[in-house]
Every structure is written in structure tokens, then in C-alpha cells.
Design a protein around this motif. Structure first.
Motif, PDB file in Angstrom:
ATOM      1  N   VAL A 150      -3.014 -67.256 -69.777  1.00 13.63           N
ATOM      2  CA  VAL A 150      -2.712 -65.940 -70.323  1.00 13.63           C
ATOM      3  C   VAL A 150      -2.562 -66.058 -71.834  1.00 13.63           C
ATOM      4  CG1 VAL A 150      -1.116 -63.994 -70.324  1.00 13.63           C
ATOM      5  CG2 VAL A 150      -1.514 -65.277 -68.217  1.00 13.63           C
ATOM      6  N   ILE A 151      -3.366 -65.300 -72.557  1.00 11.90           N
ATOM      7  CA  ILE A 151      -3.231 -65.236 -74.015  1.00 11.90           C
ATOM      8  C   ILE A 151      -2.425 -63.979 -74.333  1.00 11.90           C
ATOM      9  CG2 ILE A 151      -4.417 -65.114 -76.239  1.00 11.90           C
ATOM     10  CD1 ILE A 151      -6.799 -66.473 -74.968  1.00 11.90           C
ATOM     11  N   MET A 152      -1.277 -64.178 -74.956  1.00 15.82           N
ATOM     12  CA  MET A 152      -0.350 -63.088 -75.254  1.00 15.82           C
ATOM     13  C   MET A 152      -0.527 -62.663 -76.714  1.00 15.82           C
ATOM     14  SD  MET A 152       2.977 -64.890 -73.424  1.00 15.82           S
ATOM     15  CE  MET A 152       2.926 -66.201 -74.673  1.00 15.82           C
ATOM     16  N   ILE A 153      -0.598 -61.358 -76.941  1.00 19.27           N
ATOM     17  CA  ILE A 153      -0.891 -60.828 -78.280  1.00 19.27           C
ATOM     18  C   ILE A 153       0.156 -59.777 -78.632  1.00 19.27           C
ATOM     19  CG2 ILE A 153      -2.671 -59.842 -79.766  1.00 19.27           C
ATOM     20  CD1 ILE A 153      -4.590 -60.525 -77.272  1.00 19.27           C
TER      21      ILE A 153
ATOM     22  N   PHE B 233       7.209 -65.170 -77.648  1.00 17.40           N
ATOM     23  CA  PHE B 233       6.283 -66.172 -77.126  1.00 17.40           C
ATOM     24  C   PHE B 233       7.001 -67.462 -76.719  1.00 17.40           C
ATOM     25  CE2 PHE B 233       2.575 -64.391 -79.899  1.00 17.40           C
ATOM     26  CZ  PHE B 233       2.463 -63.317 -79.032  1.00 17.40           C
ATOM     27  N   ASN B 234       8.296 -67.526 -76.916  1.00 19.31           N
ATOM     28  CA  ASN B 234       9.076 -68.744 -76.677  1.00 19.31           C
ATOM     29  C   ASN B 234       9.765 -68.654 -75.316  1.00 19.31           C
ATOM     30  OD1 ASN B 234      10.778 -70.930 -76.674  1.00 19.31           O
ATOM     31  ND2 ASN B 234      11.590 -70.571 -78.732  1.00 19.31           N
TER      32      ASN B 234
ATOM     33  N   HIS C 214      -6.903 -64.687 -69.105  1.00 21.19           N
ATOM     34  CA  HIS C 214      -6.399 -63.315 -69.068  1.00 21.19           C
ATOM     35  C   HIS C 214      -5.793 -62.970 -70.426  1.00 21.19           C
ATOM     36  CE1 HIS C 214      -6.945 -63.774 -64.792  1.00 21.19           C
ATOM     37  NE2 HIS C 214      -5.969 -64.662 -64.701  1.00 21.19           N
ATOM     38  N   LEU C 215      -5.707 -61.673 -70.706  1.00 20.78           N
ATOM     39  CA  LEU C 215      -5.097 -61.195 -71.949  1.00 20.78           C
ATOM     40  C   LEU C 215      -3.954 -60.242 -71.630  1.00 20.78           C
ATOM     41  CD1 LEU C 215      -8.287 -60.319 -74.067  1.00 20.78           C
ATOM     42  CD2 LEU C 215      -6.997 -62.471 -74.054  1.00 20.78           C
ATOM     43  N   MET C 216      -2.920 -60.306 -72.454  1.00 20.90           N
ATOM     44  CA  MET C 216      -1.828 -59.343 -72.371  1.00 20.90           C
ATOM     45  C   MET C 216      -1.461 -58.962 -73.799  1.00 20.90           C
ATOM     46  SD  MET C 216       1.844 -59.615 -70.441  1.00 20.90           S
ATOM     47  CE  MET C 216       3.204 -58.529 -70.835  1.00 20.90           C
ATOM     48  N   ALA C 217      -1.625 -57.690 -74.143  1.00 20.26           N
ATOM     49  CA  ALA C 217      -1.477 -57.264 -75.535  1.00 20.26           C
ATOM     50  C   ALA C 217      -0.649 -55.988 -75.617  1.00 20.26           C
ATOM     51  CB  ALA C 217      -2.843 -57.035 -76.170  1.00 20.26           C
ATOM     52  N   HIS C 218       0.217 -55.946 -76.609  1.00 21.05           N
ATOM     53  CA  HIS C 218       1.073 -54.769 -76.818  1.00 21.05           C
ATOM     54  C   HIS C 218       0.676 -54.036 -78.093  1.00 21.05           C
ATOM     55  CE1 HIS C 218       4.947 -52.944 -78.447  1.00 21.05           C
ATOM     56  NE2 HIS C 218       4.690 -52.237 -77.376  1.00 21.05           N
ATOM     57  N   SER C 219       0.662 -52.710 -78.027  1.00 23.48           N
ATOM     58  CA  SER C 219       0.508 -51.845 -79.192  1.00 23.48           C
ATOM     59  C   SER C 219      -0.784 -52.182 -79.954  1.00 23.48           C
ATOM     60  CB  SER C 219       1.743 -51.966 -80.087  1.00 23.48           C
ATOM     61  OG  SER C 219       1.742 -51.035 -81.124  1.00 23.48           O
ATOM     62  N   MET C 220      -0.684 -52.489 -81.245  1.00 24.97           N
ATOM     63  CA  MET C 220      -1.885 -52.780 -82.013  1.00 24.97           C
ATOM     64  C   MET C 220      -2.492 -54.126 -81.637  1.00 24.97           C
ATOM     65  SD  MET C 220      -2.505 -52.024 -86.075  1.00 24.97           S
ATOM     66  CE  MET C 220      -1.568 -50.506 -86.004  1.00 24.97           C
ATOM     67  N   GLY C 221      -1.749 -54.921 -80.890  1.00 25.04           N
ATOM     68  CA  GLY C 221      -2.340 -56.134 -80.340  1.00 25.04           C
ATOM     69  C   GLY C 221      -3.479 -55.819 -79.386  1.00 25.04           C
ATOM     70  N   ALA C 222      -3.452 -54.615 -78.798  1.00 26.71           N
ATOM     71  CA  ALA C 222      -4.553 -54.197 -77.933  1.00 26.71           C
ATOM     72  C   ALA C 222      -5.841 -54.048 -78.736  1.00 26.71           C
ATOM     73  CB  ALA C 222      -4.207 -52.888 -77.229  1.00 26.71           C
ATOM     74  N   ARG C 223      -5.731 -53.607 -79.980  1.00 26.89           N
ATOM     75  CA  ARG C 223      -6.918 -53.529 -80.843  1.00 26.89           C
ATOM     76  C   ARG C 223      -7.487 -54.926 -81.071  1.00 26.89           C
ATOM     77  NH1 ARG C 223     -10.032 -51.185 -84.799  1.00 26.89           N
ATOM     78  NH2 ARG C 223     -10.082 -52.131 -86.869  1.00 26.89           N
ATOM     79  N   VAL C 224      -6.610 -55.903 -81.243  1.00 24.63           N
ATOM     80  CA  VAL C 224      -7.051 -57.291 -81.397  1.00 24.63           C
ATOM     81  C   VAL C 224      -7.835 -57.725 -80.159  1.00 24.63           C
ATOM     82  CG1 VAL C 224      -6.294 -59.676 -81.717  1.00 24.63           C
ATOM     83  CG2 VAL C 224      -5.077 -57.824 -82.887  1.00 24.63           C
ATOM     84  N   ALA C 225      -7.269 -57.470 -78.989  1.00 26.59           N
ATOM     85  CA  ALA C 225      -7.919 -57.872 -77.740  1.00 26.59           C
ATOM     86  C   ALA C 225      -9.265 -57.183 -77.557  1.00 26.59           C
ATOM     87  CB  ALA C 225      -7.001 -57.559 -76.562  1.00 26.59           C
TER      88      ALA C 225
END
Length: 263
Positions: free
Chosen positions: A1-4, A23-24, A92-103
Motif C-alpha cells: 500500500v502506497i499512502m499519499i 505514516f509512522n 494499492h494506493l490510498m490518498a487523501h485530499s490533494m494526495g488524490a491528485r497525485v495518485a
């Protein structure tokens, strides 16, 4: 899982570094917005791996929005490298807010199957670039769960109003439901959806705040849903969530009652 992560985090700023908090897996929670994702997932090194993808997300929103596109290109390169060296491992990807734009921007660099499943938590992106990302080979193959809630409506309104990408890019993606077989938008503040998930032993709590941009990962029990979606896909096929998501909302109705007085 890549967390963004989303806006306001930056690994170059020790006071706002996501590797020290969200992330910790051993982080001490500073406030509800810095909840540790690996800890909430109950990740064990023996059976799963989490990668915290940090990018410079502090500053003016317009500048950060542009930086998210560059970060998306870097994320795409990371995923390609993982695919090259570990082709057998699902990503897999998990992204919040503008991190979704990154994904979503990363999809433009990837092949079909490079990412198996993704979760977009209150995504801060516009409809036109989102549809473009979902139309790529990677976007068509990846099963995507978007989380929406009326708690986030005010923030979506502001994001749409700001038009960071220009008026031609459409409103905020938010709770929009594209007509795609590989995508589902789930409104986590709908009581009937919460009840349906609870019946599947996915225990989601009810909303605690009227407005909240972080409840997509701070809501009680929400990681039960995310863990099932990412780590046990056979137990939670996308068709099941699509059925739940398209159920007509339960509306309480009050009917007039005529009282008859025999006297």
C-alpha cells in the motif's frame, strides 16, 4: 500500500512531517488529523508493506496544486520501479485530499494492472482531469473506491469556487459517480450505507462533526472497510459496494393522521 497525504504536510518540515505521524506505525497521535494509517491498518511487517509517499504540500493552494502534478509523475516512476523488481506483488494506493491528485496523475505513466486497487479519501481534484486519469489504461484497470461525505461538502464547494485548474476543468470531483464498472463512490455518512456495511461485519461509526475534511480516515471503524477493500478483495468485490452505493437513500416520511372523535 502506497499512502499519499494531502495538503499541509511536508517531509522537509520537521513540524509537519508525515513520516513522524500519519505514516509512522509507532507514532504518538498529536491530534486526530495525524492518526497513524499503518497502525490503524494493524499492519504486520511479515504479511504487508506500507510505503509513505511524501511530497511538499505546504504553501499557497495554487502552488501546491501544481506541485501535486509533479509529485504524481514521481509516484508513477516509483510504481514502475516496484513493478520491475517485484512484478508478483500487488500494489494499492490510498490518498487523501490533494494526495488524490497525485495518485490520479500517476496513472498517466502506468500500464494496466500496475495498480490493483485505490482509495481516494475526499479527493481534491476536478472532474475533467479525474476523468482523463480514469480513462488511461491504468485507470480503466484499477478498481477505485472514492469516499464521500456531507462533512466535506463545504471544502468541496471552496475547492470548486477557487478553480485552481481553470473554469474549463469542471467542479470538484468529490461525490461524483462516474459511470464506470471499476469505480464506486461511497457516502460514509448515510445511515443506510453504514447499516449495510455493519451487516457485513464492517463496523463504521456515525459522523461526529458537522464539518470535517479528515473524517474519511478518522471516522471510528473506517479502516475496517479499507483493510477489507485492499487486503481481502475476494471478500469485498466492487459489485457489492456498487450495490450498496446505489441503494435509494432512506427518507423518513410523515403522513397526516385524521383522528375520529365518535362523540
Amino acid at each position: 500500500v502506497i499512502m499519499i497525504h494531502g495538503y499541509k504536510f511536508d517531509s522537509g518540515d520537521q513540524n509537519h512531517c508525515p513520516h513522524a505521524t500519519m505514516f509512522n506505525p509507532d507514532a504518538v497521535e498529536q491530534d486526530y488529523r495525524t492518526l497513524s494509517w499503518p497502525d490503524a491498518f494493524h499492519m504486520a511487517p511479515a504479511d504487508s508493506c506500507a510505503i509513505g509517499f511524501a511530497w511538499p504540500a505546504r504553501g499557497k493552494l495554487g502552488s501546491v496544486y501544481d506541485l501535486a502534478a509533479r509529485a504524481g509523475a514521481e509516484l508513477g516512476q516509483l510504481i514502475k520501479a516496484l513493478r520491475l523488481h517485484h512484478p508478483e506483488i500487488p500494489i494499492h494506493l490510498m490518498a487523501h485530499s490533494m494526495g488524490a491528485r497525485v495518485a490520479l496523475r500517476a496513472f498517466h505513466l502506468l500500464e494496466a494492472g500496475d495498480v490493483e486497487r485505490a482509495i481516494l479519501l475526499f479527493p481534491a481534484e476536478y472532474q475533467v482531469p479525474t476523468e482523463a486519469a480514469l480513462s488511461t489504461d491504468a485507470g480503466k484497470a484499477c478498481e477505485i473506491l472514492t469516499i464521500a461525505s456531507h462533512e466535506n461538502t463545504f471544502y468541496e464547494f471552496l475547492f470548486s469556487w477557487m478553480k485552481l485548474a481553470g473554469a474549463q476543468m469542471g467542479p470538484a470531483f468529490g461525490g461524483y459517480q462516474p459511470a464506470r464498472s471499476n469505480h464506486v463512490t461511497l457516502w460514509i455518512d448515510r445511515t443506510d450505507i453504514i447499516d449495510a456495511l455493519n451487516s457485513m461485519d464492517i463496523r463504521i461509526g456515525h459522523r461526529e462533526r458537522r464539518l470535517c475534511h479528515w473524517s474519511a480516515y478518522t471516522r471510528t471503524g473506517i479502516f475496517d472497510l479499507y483493510a477489507r477493500w485492499l487486503f481481502h478483495p475476494r471478500q469485498l468485490p466492487i459489485a457489492t459496494l456498487q450495490h450498496i452505493a446505489t441503494m435509494p437513500p432512506v427518507v423518513s416520511r410523515t403522513f397526516p393522521i385524521a383522528l375520529h372523535n365518535p362523540a
